[in-house]
Design a protein around this motif. Structure first.
Motif, short mmCIF file in Angstrom:
data_model
loop_
_atom_site.label_atom_id
_atom_site.label_comp_id
_atom_site.label_asym_id
_atom_site.label_seq_id
_atom_site.Cartn_x
_atom_site.Cartn_y
_atom_site.Cartn_z
N SER A 146 0.85 -1.17 0.25
CA SER A 146 -0.53 0.25 -0.04
C SER A 146 0.87 1.93 0.24
CB SER A 146 -1.18 -0.15 1.49
OG SER A 146 -0.18 0.18 2.74
N GLN A 149 -1.23 7.87 -2.62
CA GLN A 149 -1.56 7.76 -4.20
C GLN A 149 -0.76 9.28 -4.66
OE1 GLN A 149 -5.86 8.76 -4.98
NE2 GLN A 149 -5.12 7.80 -6.96
N ASP A 167 -1.15 -1.09 -4.05
CA ASP A 167 -2.24 -0.22 -4.04
C ASP A 167 -2.42 0.91 -4.27
OD1 ASP A 167 -3.51 -2.41 -5.37
OD2 ASP A 167 -4.40 -3.21 -2.95
N TYR A 169 -3.47 4.47 -2.57
CA TYR A 169 -4.51 4.79 -0.82
C TYR A 169 -4.73 7.06 -1.50
CZ TYR A 169 -5.49 0.33 -0.05
OH TYR A 169 -6.39 -0.92 -0.38
N ASP A 170 -5.02 7.69 -0.40
CA ASP A 170 -5.25 9.16 -1.33
C ASP A 170 -4.97 9.37 0.03
OD1 ASP A 170 -8.09 8.46 0.49
OD2 ASP A 170 -9.30 9.32 -1.36
N LEU A 174 -5.05 5.24 5.22
CA LEU A 174 -5.92 4.42 4.52
C LEU A 174 -4.44 3.28 4.75
CD1 LEU A 174 -8.56 6.27 2.21
CD2 LEU A 174 -8.69 4.55 4.33
N ALA A 178 -5.16 -0.59 5.36
CA ALA A 178 -4.53 -1.91 4.47
C ALA A 178 -3.68 -2.80 4.82
CB ALA A 178 -4.44 -1.16 2.99
#
Length: 272
Positions: A146, A149, A167, A169-170, A174, A178
């Motif tokens: 993770s 972003q 992956d 995430y913003d 988050l 994860a």
């Protein structure tokens, strides 16, 4: 007459030099520092609404050298894209805000000596089936990472783990969630944030033991004032290696959970 004009010009030039940023700050009686408020462990607000963090401590060490009083600082909270404009327009005396040194930025501001070397690390749960970075890399495409972003996020992760699934995430919360939920085997995050998160959650996570993508952090001042830059560099150097090391060490331990190396007595190692 010409000689008199020349002499007057010299006097005016000498006066202008005496009124550089260092003298301006000393006369004002406080240091004005541009910084942020939402980036732990660098600069953020605690439960009481006070600005705290490593950058805040660095600013107070600079103020201590100026006034023998670390509280004589006015903080100007600014967005990251205001870090350079607020220096060049004299809204602040100095910016201390987790600012990465680049050759492009050095054309606009003068950077101080470095006070931290940032990089990317891998945060794993303590009970991970992958013992360390080597195990994560060996697992290849079985591993999911993770990451916050960003247009370069996947490329950045693949520099360390070429086959890993990525992956994005913003938010930082988050990417950690994860990991907590098992959707990711590790989170790729700034090493400073990793160390801060480990300190805030003892026994829950571990550092996979690998760092990459190095970046230098420095404070920044307006170009063209050698005396001011020299003062700030002196204050920073003596915090990291000299008379204010105990204050610096306490701050480093507080925000990063580790003790910086003690300055070696004798020949200054930084001169090697």
């Amino acid at each position: 007459m010409a000689l008199g004009v020349f002499a007057f010009g010299l006097g005016a030039a000498g006066s202008a030099k005496a009124e550089g940023k260092l003298q301006e700050v000393l006369k004002r009686g406080k240091l004005i520092v541009g910084t942020g408020s939402t980036n732990p462990p660098w600069e953020f607000k605690d439960a009481s609404g006070n600005l705290v963090g490593y950058d805040i401590d660095i600013a107070r060490l600079i103020a201590k050298g100026l006034f023998n009083d670390p509280s004589k600082v006015e903080f100007v909270v600014q967005a990251s894209d205001a870090r350079i404009p607020n220096i060049t327009t004299d809204k602040v005396d100095i910016t201390c805000q987790a600012m990465t040194v680049t050759a492009q930025r050095a054309q606009q501001v003068a950077f101080t000596i470095p006070y931290y070397r940032e990089g990317v690390g891998l945060l794993e749960p303590k009970n991970s089936k992958y013992a360390d970075y080597a195990a994560l890399k060996a697992a290849g495409s079985k591993v999911t990472i993770s990451v916050l972003q960003n247009v370069y996020a996947e490329q950045m992760v693949h520099q360390a783990l070429p086959e890993a699934k990525v992956d994005q995430y913003d938010s930082f919360d988050l990417i950690y969630q994860a990991v907590n939920s098992g959707r990711a085997d590790a989170a790729a995050t700034d090493m400073s944030a990793l160390r801060w998160y480990l300190k805030q959650n003892p026994g829950k996570y571990t550092d996979a033991g690998y760092g990459w993508n190095p970046q230098t952090y420095s404070c920044a001042v307006k170009q063209g004032d050698a005396d001011w830059l020299q003062y700030v560099n002196t204050a920073l150097r003596e915090a990291m290696t000299g008379v204010d090391f105990e204050d610096y060490k306490k701050s480093f331990e507080t925000w990063f959970g580790e003790t910086p190396p003690e300055p070696k007595i004798g020949f200054p190692s930084e001169m090697r």
